[in-house]
Design a protein around this motif. Structure first.
Motif, PDB file in Angstrom:
ATOM      1  N   GLU A 274      -5.202  14.167  13.133  1.00  0.00           N
ATOM      2  CA  GLU A 274      -6.182  13.093  13.302  1.00  0.00           C
ATOM      3  C   GLU A 274      -7.417  13.307  12.440  1.00  0.00           C
ATOM      4  O   GLU A 274      -8.254  12.414  12.311  1.00  0.00           O
ATOM      5  CB  GLU A 274      -6.615  13.012  14.772  1.00  0.00           C
ATOM      6  CG  GLU A 274      -5.475  12.825  15.753  1.00  0.00           C
ATOM      7  CD  GLU A 274      -4.831  14.161  16.110  1.00  0.00           C
ATOM      8  OE1 GLU A 274      -5.332  15.194  15.636  1.00  0.00           O
ATOM      9  OE2 GLU A 274      -3.828  14.158  16.856  1.00  0.00           O
ATOM     10  N   SER A 275      -7.515  14.527  11.844  1.00  0.00           N
ATOM     11  CA  SER A 275      -8.701  14.820  11.043  1.00  0.00           C
ATOM     12  C   SER A 275      -8.682  14.021   9.743  1.00  0.00           C
ATOM     13  O   SER A 275      -7.629  13.781   9.149  1.00  0.00           O
ATOM     14  CB  SER A 275      -8.766  16.323  10.736  1.00  0.00           C
ATOM     15  OG  SER A 275      -9.831  16.606   9.854  1.00  0.00           O
ATOM     16  N   GLU A 276      -9.854  13.629   9.295  1.00  0.00           N
ATOM     17  CA  GLU A 276      -9.961  12.864   8.058  1.00  0.00           C
ATOM     18  C   GLU A 276     -10.076  13.752   6.826  1.00  0.00           C
ATOM     19  O   GLU A 276     -10.254  13.254   5.719  1.00  0.00           O
ATOM     20  CB  GLU A 276     -11.185  11.944   8.138  1.00  0.00           C
ATOM     21  CG  GLU A 276     -11.100  10.914   9.253  1.00  0.00           C
ATOM     22  CD  GLU A 276     -12.359  10.050   9.316  1.00  0.00           C
ATOM     23  OE1 GLU A 276     -13.290  10.346   8.532  1.00  0.00           O
ATOM     24  OE2 GLU A 276     -12.388   9.115  10.128  1.00  0.00           O
ATOM     25  N   THR A 330      -0.861   9.726   8.807  1.00  0.00           N
ATOM     26  CA  THR A 330      -2.132   9.014   8.987  1.00  0.00           C
ATOM     27  C   THR A 330      -1.902   7.535   9.284  1.00  0.00           C
ATOM     28  O   THR A 330      -2.584   6.927  10.132  1.00  0.00           O
ATOM     29  CB  THR A 330      -2.996   9.174   7.726  1.00  0.00           C
ATOM     30  OG1 THR A 330      -3.195  10.566   7.452  1.00  0.00           O
ATOM     31  CG2 THR A 330      -4.352   8.511   7.914  1.00  0.00           C
ATOM     32  N   LEU A 333      -0.727   7.225  12.935  1.00  0.00           N
ATOM     33  CA  LEU A 333      -1.847   7.379  13.866  1.00  0.00           C
ATOM     34  C   LEU A 333      -2.743   6.145  13.875  1.00  0.00           C
ATOM     35  O   LEU A 333      -3.227   5.709  14.934  1.00  0.00           O
ATOM     36  CB  LEU A 333      -2.654   8.629  13.498  1.00  0.00           C
ATOM     37  CG  LEU A 333      -1.955   9.968  13.738  1.00  0.00           C
ATOM     38  CD1 LEU A 333      -2.810  11.107  13.190  1.00  0.00           C
ATOM     39  CD2 LEU A 333      -1.686  10.175  15.223  1.00  0.00           C
ATOM     40  N   HIS A 334      -2.975   5.587  12.710  1.00  0.00           N
ATOM     41  CA  HIS A 334      -3.789   4.372  12.647  1.00  0.00           C
ATOM     42  C   HIS A 334      -3.095   3.218  13.353  1.00  0.00           C
ATOM     43  O   HIS A 334      -3.731   2.438  14.090  1.00  0.00           O
ATOM     44  CB  HIS A 334      -4.055   4.024  11.183  1.00  0.00           C
ATOM     45  CG  HIS A 334      -4.789   2.726  11.008  1.00  0.00           C
ATOM     46  ND1 HIS A 334      -6.132   2.579  11.291  1.00  0.00           N
ATOM     47  CD2 HIS A 334      -4.354   1.500  10.585  1.00  0.00           C
ATOM     48  CE1 HIS A 334      -6.510   1.342  11.054  1.00  0.00           C
ATOM     49  NE2 HIS A 334      -5.444   0.656  10.621  1.00  0.00           N
ATOM     50  N   THR A 337      -3.260   3.603  17.215  1.00  0.00           N
ATOM     51  CA  THR A 337      -4.573   3.443  17.860  1.00  0.00           C
ATOM     52  C   THR A 337      -5.178   2.074  17.639  1.00  0.00           C
ATOM     53  O   THR A 337      -6.261   1.804  18.157  1.00  0.00           O
ATOM     54  CB  THR A 337      -5.540   4.512  17.320  1.00  0.00           C
ATOM     55  OG1 THR A 337      -5.581   4.423  15.897  1.00  0.00           O
ATOM     56  CG2 THR A 337      -5.078   5.894  17.745  1.00  0.00           C
ATOM     57  N   LEU A 382      -9.742  11.341  18.056  1.00  0.00           N
ATOM     58  CA  LEU A 382      -9.389   9.943  18.253  1.00  0.00           C
ATOM     59  C   LEU A 382     -10.308   9.315  19.291  1.00  0.00           C
ATOM     60  O   LEU A 382     -10.729   9.959  20.248  1.00  0.00           O
ATOM     61  CB  LEU A 382      -7.939   9.822  18.747  1.00  0.00           C
ATOM     62  CG  LEU A 382      -6.839  10.021  17.690  1.00  0.00           C
ATOM     63  CD1 LEU A 382      -5.481   9.875  18.360  1.00  0.00           C
ATOM     64  CD2 LEU A 382      -6.988   9.046  16.554  1.00  0.00           C
ATOM     65  N   LEU A 425       1.357   7.955  19.610  1.00  0.00           N
ATOM     66  CA  LEU A 425       0.638   9.170  19.218  1.00  0.00           C
ATOM     67  C   LEU A 425       1.524  10.399  19.334  1.00  0.00           C
ATOM     68  O   LEU A 425       1.540  11.265  18.463  1.00  0.00           O
ATOM     69  CB  LEU A 425      -0.606   9.344  20.088  1.00  0.00           C
ATOM     70  CG  LEU A 425      -1.770   8.395  19.811  1.00  0.00           C
ATOM     71  CD1 LEU A 425      -2.877   8.609  20.842  1.00  0.00           C
ATOM     72  CD2 LEU A 425      -2.316   8.620  18.408  1.00  0.00           C
ATOM     73  N   HIS A 429       2.791  12.949  16.290  1.00  0.00           N
ATOM     74  CA  HIS A 429       2.701  14.408  16.277  1.00  0.00           C
ATOM     75  C   HIS A 429       4.078  15.057  16.158  1.00  0.00           C
ATOM     76  O   HIS A 429       4.236  16.093  15.503  1.00  0.00           O
ATOM     77  CB  HIS A 429       1.995  14.892  17.547  1.00  0.00           C
ATOM     78  CG  HIS A 429       0.523  14.669  17.523  1.00  0.00           C
ATOM     79  ND1 HIS A 429      -0.041  13.454  17.822  1.00  0.00           N
ATOM     80  CD2 HIS A 429      -0.514  15.506  17.210  1.00  0.00           C
ATOM     81  CE1 HIS A 429      -1.352  13.532  17.724  1.00  0.00           C
ATOM     82  NE2 HIS A 429      -1.678  14.772  17.347  1.00  0.00           N
TER      83      HIS A 429
END
Length: 456
Positions: A274-276, A330, A333-334, A337, A382, A425, A429
């Motif tokens: 989740e890190s940018e 990524t 995850l986007h 969410t 998140l 999510l 993962h």
């Protein structure tokens, strides 16, 4: 008349035989009466010097035996693009001249003399693979013994053709040949032999060889054969010279930095999905690897496709795949969410199977968690799904707003959305873990394969 002619005829025959015997004796036995304290008088060798244009022989049917040896004293350059080997040799030739003889006891115990090579007959021995003119220094001398044995040594810088195979660079071993033969004399006039054993030539060359730190001598072998040109047969001696590259320079400057960059790229998977910062970090590594390849391009061979180039292309491909995997995760995850789509039933079943407590999987749910593992509120980095899909009004707020019938429906919809977000999510993962393991497996398999090829 006939009686008077017979004595005259006999005298002429005696005179002729005497002259022939005298000439033959002067031809093979050198008068050393002039070998005194003032040095050797060159006049005593004048008869030998006058015959230097012809091969020295007593019987024309007996070929001259020339023994050959050499010492490889330096490997100057190996040009993989032009397929050339530049080396420095000390060549030794030995043969017998039957017109040179003297008695050392009559010549103040002189057993050996040095004579200028331009005054002697020299065999026309050359190296067939040589692509350059003979640059031996002029005015060389030869050793002449009292038995007529001549030993001629000369240094020679040889630029020869060599079939170079750079596939295993920098762990490559090259095999080059030096073929000694005569340009003019066939086997009827000249035969070639060995002055030293091959192991002596190899040991001497290893002891005195001088390189620029890149090549070392592995061994020397020989083979004797005949070369047929039309109806003429020439004698040959082929020396197989095996040299090996010292890979230390290339391992330190090429393989070690490349291995470090690939290892850091693999470790970057441990950054939170989740890190940018994961994607920018991988892009920076990819750019750094390209700069490294551009800087180290001068150390690679200019021709052919060595195995190390395949290795670098493989490392670059792995880093690109790593970046694509990060982009894919990524995106998942986007999607999870913001607007999570309905999850297919087969994917839901697969997710249940992979996240069951019996499976050893990093995405398995923890104790006390209901449903399919962690909820979005427990994932670092998140936002809470409540903030993404809208704040759910409580029961009291719903009654004040005048819509008590819709409160339960809204809560159920919101719970379904949160559950769907949690599913996507968790799937993201799980895919991140799976792709990371596939990445490690592919990287290990590729590197081991390259190492095995280098060792063969």
């Amino acid at each position: 008349m006939e009686g008077e002619w017979a004595p005259v005829q006999g005298f002429l025959l005696y005179l002729t035989v005497s002259l022939l015997l005298q000439g033959r004796g002067n031809t093979f036995i050198i008068n050393c009466s002039r070998f005194d304290q003032y040095g050797v008088d060159p006049a005593v060798f004048q008869a030998v010097f006058d015959r230097k244009a012809f091969r020295p022989f007593i019987n024309y049917s007996i070929p001259t035996h020339v023994n050959i040896s050499f010492t490889l004293s330096a490997i100057l350059e190996v040009d993989a693009q032009l397929q050339l080997l530049t080396s420095f040799l000390w060549i030794s030739l030995m043969w017998d001249n039957p017109f040179i003889r003297w008695n050392p006891e009559e010549c103040v115990n002189i057993n050996k003399l040095t004579v200028s090579a331009e005054n002697l007959w020299l065999p026309d021995i050359f190296i067939m693979e040589s692509m350059d003119v003979d640059r031996a220094p002029p005015e060389l001398a030869a050793y002449v013994s009292s038995e007529g044995r001549i030993k001629y040594n000369r240094p020679l810088k040889v630029t020869s053709i060599c079939n170079l195979d750079i596939f295993y660079f920098p762990f490559d071993q090259q095999n080059c040949t030096f073929t000694f033969t005569s340009f003019l004399y066939t086997v009827d006039s000249m035969l070639l032999g060995m002055d030293k054993e091959v192991w002596e030539i190899t040991d001497t060359s290893r002891n005195i060889i001088q390189t620029q730190g890149e090549w070392e001598l592995v061994g020397i072998n020989k083979a004797t054969q005949k070369m047929l040109v039309g109806s003429s047969v020439y004698d040959q001696i082929m020396f197989y010279v095996a040299i090996r590259r010292r890979p230390r320079l290339y391992v330190i400057n090429l393989l070690v930095p490349s291995g470090f960059l690939v290892a850091i790229d693999a470790l970057s998977f441990y950054l939170p999905a989740e890190s940018e910062t994961r994607a920018p970090f991988k892009i920076t590594l990819l750019l750094g690897y390209n700069v490294f390849l551009l800087m180290m391009n001068d150390l690679l061979p200019a021709s052919g496709t060595p195995l190390i180039s395949v290795y670098f292309a493989l490392c670059l491909s792995l880093m690109v795949l790593s970046l694509l995997e990060t982009i894919f995760i990524t995106y998942l995850l986007h999607l999870a969410t913001t607007q999570p789509p309905p999850m297919p039933q087969w994917l839901h079943s697969l997710l249940l199977h992979c996240t069951s407590p019996r499976k050893c999987c990093p995405t398995a749910p923890q104790k006390g968690n209901k449903g399919l593992g962690l909820t979005p509120t427990q994932l670092p980095g998140l936002k809470e799904p409540v903030e993404l899909v809208g704040k759910v009004p409580g029961p009291r707020e719903a009654e004040l707003n005048g819509c008590p019938g819709s409160t339960r429906g809204q809560q159920e919809d919101e719970a379904q959305k949160q559950h769907l977000v949690s599913l996507w999510l968790q799937f993201s993962h799980m895919m991140d873990t799976l792709l990371f393991r596939l990445y490690l497996l592919f990287m290990a398999t590729s590197i081991i394969t390259v190492i095995i090829l280098w060792n063969t």
